[in-house]
Design an enzyme around this catalytic site. Structure first.
Site, PDB file in Angstrom:
ATOM      1  N   ASP A 198      -2.407  45.702   9.381  1.00  0.00           N
ATOM      2  CA  ASP A 198      -1.514  45.152  10.490  1.00  0.00           C
ATOM      3  C   ASP A 198      -1.664  43.741  10.320  1.00  0.00           C
ATOM      4  OD1 ASP A 198      -1.095  47.378  11.925  1.00  0.00           O
ATOM      5  OD2 ASP A 198      -2.866  47.258  12.945  1.00  0.00           O
ATOM      6  N   LYS A 240      -7.931  52.682  16.665  1.00  0.00           N
ATOM      7  CA  LYS A 240      -8.214  51.463  15.676  1.00  0.00           C
ATOM      8  C   LYS A 240      -9.887  51.203  15.800  1.00  0.00           C
ATOM      9  CE  LYS A 240      -3.513  49.785  15.447  1.00  0.00           C
ATOM     10  NZ  LYS A 240      -2.755  48.896  15.126  1.00  0.00           N
ATOM     11  N   ASN A 272      -6.493  50.086  10.578  1.00  0.00           N
ATOM     12  CA  ASN A 272      -5.290  50.824  10.804  1.00  0.00           C
ATOM     13  C   ASN A 272      -4.964  51.546   9.470  1.00  0.00           C
ATOM     14  OD1 ASN A 272      -4.358  48.680   9.051  1.00  0.00           O
ATOM     15  ND2 ASN A 272      -2.278  49.277   9.813  1.00  0.00           N
ATOM     16  N   GLY A 312      -5.849  39.651  23.367  1.00  0.00           N
ATOM     17  CA  GLY A 312      -6.070  41.100  23.084  1.00  0.00           C
ATOM     18  C   GLY A 312      -6.232  41.393  21.575  1.00  0.00           C
ATOM     19  N   GLY A 345      -2.295  34.983  24.318  1.00  0.00           N
ATOM     20  CA  GLY A 345      -3.031  36.299  24.413  1.00  0.00           C
ATOM     21  C   GLY A 345      -4.442  36.442  23.674  1.00  0.00           C
ATOM     22  N   SER A 377       6.311  55.017  11.456  1.00  0.00           N
ATOM     23  CA  SER A 377       5.383  55.131  10.014  1.00  0.00           C
ATOM     24  C   SER A 377       5.813  56.312   9.087  1.00  0.00           C
ATOM     25  CB  SER A 377       3.975  55.254  10.198  1.00  0.00           C
ATOM     26  OG  SER A 377       3.547  54.121  10.870  1.00  0.00           O
ATOM     27  N   GLY A 403       8.699  41.287  15.544  1.00  0.00           N
ATOM     28  CA  GLY A 403       7.473  41.635  14.895  1.00  0.00           C
ATOM     29  C   GLY A 403       7.912  43.138  13.872  1.00  0.00           C
TER      30      GLY A 403
HETATM   31  P1  ATR Z   1      -3.251  44.400  22.337  1.00  0.00           P
HETATM   32  O1  ATR Z   1      -4.210  45.152  21.701  1.00  0.00           O
HETATM   33  O2  ATR Z   1      -1.955  44.913  21.677  1.00  0.00           O
HETATM   34  O3  ATR Z   1      -3.401  42.662  21.703  1.00  0.00           O
HETATM   35  P2  ATR Z   1      -4.317  44.294  24.830  1.00  0.00           P
HETATM   36  O4  ATR Z   1      -5.810  44.091  24.259  1.00  0.00           O
HETATM   37  O5  ATR Z   1      -3.963  45.194  25.991  1.00  0.00           O
HETATM   38  O6  ATR Z   1      -3.379  44.376  23.743  1.00  0.00           O
HETATM   39  O7  ATR Z   1      -3.918  42.541  25.324  1.00  0.00           O
HETATM   40  C1  ATR Z   1      -3.039  42.346  26.100  1.00  0.00           C
HETATM   41  C2  ATR Z   1      -2.860  40.848  26.069  1.00  0.00           C
HETATM   42  O8  ATR Z   1      -1.634  40.298  26.805  1.00  0.00           O
HETATM   43  C3  ATR Z   1      -4.240  40.096  26.915  1.00  0.00           C
HETATM   44  O9  ATR Z   1      -4.434  39.015  26.308  1.00  0.00           O
HETATM   45  C4  ATR Z   1      -3.625  40.105  28.311  1.00  0.00           C
HETATM   46  O10 ATR Z   1      -4.049  39.122  29.072  1.00  0.00           O
HETATM   47  P3  ATR Z   1      -5.460  39.332  29.934  1.00  0.00           P
HETATM   48  O11 ATR Z   1      -6.313  39.175  28.873  1.00  0.00           O
HETATM   49  O12 ATR Z   1      -5.393  38.338  30.934  1.00  0.00           O
HETATM   50  O13 ATR Z   1      -5.375  40.828  30.488  1.00  0.00           O
HETATM   51  C5  ATR Z   1      -2.211  39.786  28.160  1.00  0.00           C
HETATM   52  N1  ATR Z   1      -1.138  40.111  29.157  1.00  0.00           N
HETATM   53  C6  ATR Z   1      -1.033  41.315  29.757  1.00  0.00           C
HETATM   54  N2  ATR Z   1      -0.109  41.233  30.622  1.00  0.00           N
HETATM   55  C7  ATR Z   1       0.059  39.927  31.030  1.00  0.00           C
HETATM   56  C8  ATR Z   1       0.803  39.316  32.035  1.00  0.00           C
HETATM   57  N3  ATR Z   1       1.543  39.861  32.827  1.00  0.00           N
HETATM   58  N4  ATR Z   1       0.518  37.751  32.065  1.00  0.00           N
HETATM   59  C9  ATR Z   1      -0.213  37.123  31.122  1.00  0.00           C
HETATM   60  N5  ATR Z   1      -0.751  37.949  30.158  1.00  0.00           N
HETATM   61  C10 ATR Z   1      -0.692  39.182  30.038  1.00  0.00           C
END
Ligand code: ATR
Length: 292
Positions: free
Chosen positions: A109, A73, A94, A135, A133, A22, A252
């Site tokens: 973001d 955040k 953010n 998250g 994902g 940044s 990204g």
């Molecule tokens: P962010 O905020 O960057 O999105 P996060 O909230 O930590 O990060 O989310 C990480 C994501 O990666 C989650 O969807 C996680 O799956 P879970 O909800 O099952 O934990 C996914 N993830 C991390 N490691 C993984 C792996 N080895 N295989 C599959 N999914 C994974």
């Protein structure tokens, strides 16, 4: 540019802040646009209470704007005077923009991801989307898909309950039913269509550069465009798998560029030209050691 009595200060609060790009984005923008502005990292330890003190202190010090990165955040929400409606829905901020009496929170973001996608000719309206994902990044992306009227959004996650929770929240708040939660291991039951896929997990992030959440070529043949929110490395395993199956793939770094540009525009009440954006992007790629 000379730092003098008129210099405006912006900064980043987070923990850690050492590896952030940044300062490069904002100080290069200030230099290119001949603005008397500096951008500095502020390591902020602690949780919600400490972040609130930091934000109050920033306001008292006449700081023009702040970026907020992990893990703050969500911590920062309680310290805001106002919130942009999209940030309010996502419940993650953010960027703080100085307004009378405090700061207004934005989520650049997600606005940045949208602008980055459009700059590469990727449009969400009417698209069938796969999100990997559930998250913070996937959640924000699901809101964006709903907002932009994607046809269907298949939210695939290792932990199904989280996918169901996110899908339910996004559908409810967006007044739609387009988000469909799925267990990651059920990817074979995705409809026989061509998809835009966005990789929103942390899998494949440096140093685990050989990893991806799915390796099956049949899955990647369904993807016409793959977007990885990861930019370190700039060529993830997910991207390579998409390309090997004939799709287009993006990393990204442009999302990072545009989240910064949008924040800078909000702080300074102006629009950054695409020509300037290109110059900043070139500097970012040099810094990251990316050639193309
Ligand atoms: P962010 O905020 O960057 O999105 P996060 O909230 O930590 O990060 O989310 C990480 C994501 O990666 C989650 O969807 C996680 O799956 P879970 O909800 O099952 O934990 C996914 N993830 C991390 N490691 C993984 C792996 N080895 N295989 C599959 N999914 C994974």
């Amino acid at each position: 540019m000379k730092i003098n009595g008129k210099t405006r200060v912006c900064g980043l609060i987070g923990n850690p802040v050492e590896h952030t790009l940044s300062p490069l984005i904002h100080n290069t923008l200030a230099e290119q646009l001949s603005h008397n502005l500096v951008y500095v990292p502020f390591l902020t330890e602690g949780g919600e209470k400490e972040v609130k003190r930091a934000v109050e202190g920033a306001y008292a010090l006449n700081i023009l704007g702040m970026n907020v990165t992990v893990p703050h955040k969500e911590h920062v929400l309680a310290a805001l005077k106002e919130m942009d409606p999209l940030a309010e829905k996502i419940k993650a901020v953010n960027t703080l923009v100085r307004i009378p009496g405090g700061y207004k929170g934005y989520n650049t973001d997600i606005m940045g991801l949208h602008r980055a996608m459009e700059s590469e000719g990727i449009y969400l309206e009417g698209e069938n989307v796969i999100l990997l994902g559930a998250g913070g990044a996937a959640r924000a992306m699901a809101f964006l898909c709903a907002e932009c009227k994607a046809e269907k959004v298949y939210l695939l996650n290792r932990t199904y309950e989280k996918a169901a929770q996110v899908a339910d929240e996004v559908n409810r708040k967006s007044g739609t039913d387009c988000v469909i939660p799925m267990d990651l291991s059920d990817y074979r039951s995705l409809p026989d269509k061509r998809f835009l896929a966005v990789q929103c997990t942390s899998v494949g992030l440096y140093p685990d550069t050989e990893k991806a959440v799915i390796y099956d070529e049949a899955f990647y043949r369904k993807i016409h465009t793959g977007y990885d929110v990861i930019y370190r490395p700039a060529n993830t395993r997910f991207m390579r798998l998409v390309e090997e199956a004939g799709g287009r793939a993006y990393h990204g770094l442009k999302m990072l560029l545009y989240q910064g540009i949008i924040a800078y525009e909000l702080w300074n009440g102006m629009k950054v030209s695409e020509e300037t954006a290109e110059k900043i992007y070139k500097r970012m790629k040099e810094e990251m050691g990316i050639e193309a």
